[in-house]
Design a protein around this motif. Structure first.
Motif, PDB file in Angstrom:
ATOM      1  N   TYR A 278       3.884   1.478  -1.139  1.00  0.00           N
ATOM      2  CA  TYR A 278       4.502   1.551  -2.472  1.00  0.00           C
ATOM      3  C   TYR A 278       3.549   2.194  -3.482  1.00  0.00           C
ATOM      4  O   TYR A 278       3.940   3.087  -4.246  1.00  0.00           O
ATOM      5  N   LEU A 279       2.303   1.758  -3.498  1.00  0.00           N
ATOM      6  CA  LEU A 279       1.340   2.271  -4.464  1.00  0.00           C
ATOM      7  C   LEU A 279       1.071   3.762  -4.248  1.00  0.00           C
ATOM      8  O   LEU A 279       0.925   4.529  -5.210  1.00  0.00           O
ATOM      9  N   LYS A 280       1.026   4.166  -2.995  1.00  0.00           N
ATOM     10  CA  LYS A 280       0.803   5.583  -2.699  1.00  0.00           C
ATOM     11  C   LYS A 280       1.968   6.426  -3.215  1.00  0.00           C
ATOM     12  O   LYS A 280       1.750   7.490  -3.824  1.00  0.00           O
TER      13      LYS A 280
ATOM     14  N   ASP B  15       0.832  -1.209   0.000  1.00  0.00           N
ATOM     15  CA  ASP B  15       0.000   0.000   0.000  1.00  0.00           C
ATOM     16  C   ASP B  15       0.866   1.259   0.000  1.00  0.00           C
ATOM     17  O   ASP B  15       0.574   2.239  -0.700  1.00  0.00           O
TER      18      ASP B  15
ATOM     19  N   PHE C 153      11.155   6.888  -7.618  1.00  0.00           N
ATOM     20  CA  PHE C 153      10.294   5.876  -8.224  1.00  0.00           C
ATOM     21  C   PHE C 153      11.011   4.532  -8.307  1.00  0.00           C
ATOM     22  O   PHE C 153      10.437   3.479  -7.991  1.00  0.00           O
TER      23      PHE C 153
ATOM     24  N   GLU D 233       4.133   5.539  -5.546  1.00  0.00           N
ATOM     25  CA  GLU D 233       4.146   5.435  -7.011  1.00  0.00           C
ATOM     26  C   GLU D 233       3.211   6.483  -7.620  1.00  0.00           C
ATOM     27  O   GLU D 233       3.548   7.151  -8.604  1.00  0.00           O
ATOM     28  N   GLU D 234       2.027   6.621  -7.028  1.00  0.00           N
ATOM     29  CA  GLU D 234       1.064   7.607  -7.510  1.00  0.00           C
ATOM     30  C   GLU D 234       1.611   9.027  -7.356  1.00  0.00           C
ATOM     31  O   GLU D 234       1.447   9.875  -8.245  1.00  0.00           O
ATOM     32  N   GLU D 235       2.274   9.298  -6.239  1.00  0.00           N
ATOM     33  CA  GLU D 235       2.849  10.625  -6.021  1.00  0.00           C
ATOM     34  C   GLU D 235       3.921  10.936  -7.060  1.00  0.00           C
ATOM     35  O   GLU D 235       3.967  12.034  -7.616  1.00  0.00           O
ATOM     36  N   CYS D 236       4.788   9.961  -7.335  1.00  0.00           N
ATOM     37  CA  CYS D 236       5.821  10.160  -8.355  1.00  0.00           C
ATOM     38  C   CYS D 236       5.198  10.414  -9.721  1.00  0.00           C
ATOM     39  O   CYS D 236       5.638  11.300 -10.464  1.00  0.00           O
ATOM     40  N   THR D 237       4.173   9.648 -10.045  1.00  0.00           N
ATOM     41  CA  THR D 237       3.511   9.801 -11.343  1.00  0.00           C
ATOM     42  C   THR D 237       2.878  11.173 -11.476  1.00  0.00           C
ATOM     43  O   THR D 237       2.976  11.830 -12.528  1.00  0.00           O
ATOM     44  N   GLU D 238       2.229  11.625 -10.413  1.00  0.00           N
ATOM     45  CA  GLU D 238       1.594  12.950 -10.449  1.00  0.00           C
ATOM     46  C   GLU D 238       2.642  14.058 -10.604  1.00  0.00           C
ATOM     47  O   GLU D 238       2.441  15.014 -11.368  1.00  0.00           O
TER      48      GLU D 238
END
Length: 232
Positions: free
Chosen positions: A57-59, A55, A85, A61-66
């Protein structure tokens, strides 16, 4: 986004990556203790808690993508986001290895008498901790030192694997000499093969933990100096 808010998000990203590292290392230490002692409760704690790391990691990952998609960072900021990332991916994989390691302890605990399991485990874990610290502090010298330490860990793992196999062969030869045929003690041999298999898997996974530490150091070095010498 105002510049100060953007910079705050970058600072928070680095802080959150370090926190994920602390979480993973805590799981890893518990896994080492589970394998050492054969404690099923500790093993279940590591395995059952893996979703917490996933969980996190996914959070991140989303922050890096944004940050990449919405802010389009350049130069040093871009290297920070892309390194982060990559680093969280390595940390997540260390956590996966911890779930493996937690299950390797025998009924009475321990891995194999020929393996310095705690020594190897501590060395690999310290490399990960130091790699995360190098990322936090932007320390290029620490990154290069971790790469050098990995050579020593690889050599220790190689010798440990050889010692396990050598001890199996010597024990099997002694049984044949004592009993006249390997079939005479097939049950004992099956137990010995199980011990050897668990030991070799444990050594392999500890070596991989060290490899992930090098990956973290490599991405950190590129983040700091745009130097890819440890990546390739």
């Amino acid at each position: 986004m105002p510049r100060e808010n953007y910079q705050e998000r970058l600072n928070e990203l680095r802080t959150d990556v370090v926190a994920m590292g602390d979480l993973v290392l805590d799981r890893y230490e518990t896994a080492l203790r589970a394998a050492e002692t054969g404690d099923d409760d500790l093993a279940d704690e590591v395995i059952g808690g893996d979703h917490v790391v996933n969980d996190r990691y996914l959070k991140l990952e989303e922050e890096c993508t944004e940050l990449l998609a919405l802010q389009q960072p350049v130069a040093g900021d871009l290297r920070l986001v892309t390194a982060s990332f990559k680093i969280i991916t390595d940390l997540e994989r260390v956590a996966d290895l911890a779930t493996n390691i937690a299950e390797y302890g025998g009924e009475d605990g321990g891995i194999h008498p020929a393996v310095d399991f705690r020594g190897l485990g501590d060395a690999a874990g310290e490399m990960v901790a130091d790699a995360v610290a190098a990322y936090e502090a932007s320390d290029p010298d620490a990154c290069r030192e971790i790469d050098t330490r990995d050579d020593d860990l690889d050599e220790r793992c190689r010798r440990a694997s050889e010692a396990v196999v050598r001890e199996l062969l010597e024990a099997d030869r002694a049984r044949i000499e004592a009993n006249g045929a390997p079939e005479a003690d097939s049950g004992h041999l099956a137990d010995a093969l199980d011990d050897v298999s668990r030991a070799l898997l444990a050594i392999r996974d500890l070596e991989r933990v060290g490899d992930h530490a090098v990956n973290i150091a490599a991405r950190t070095l590129f983040m700091i100096e745009s130097d890819d010498e440890l990546i390739y």
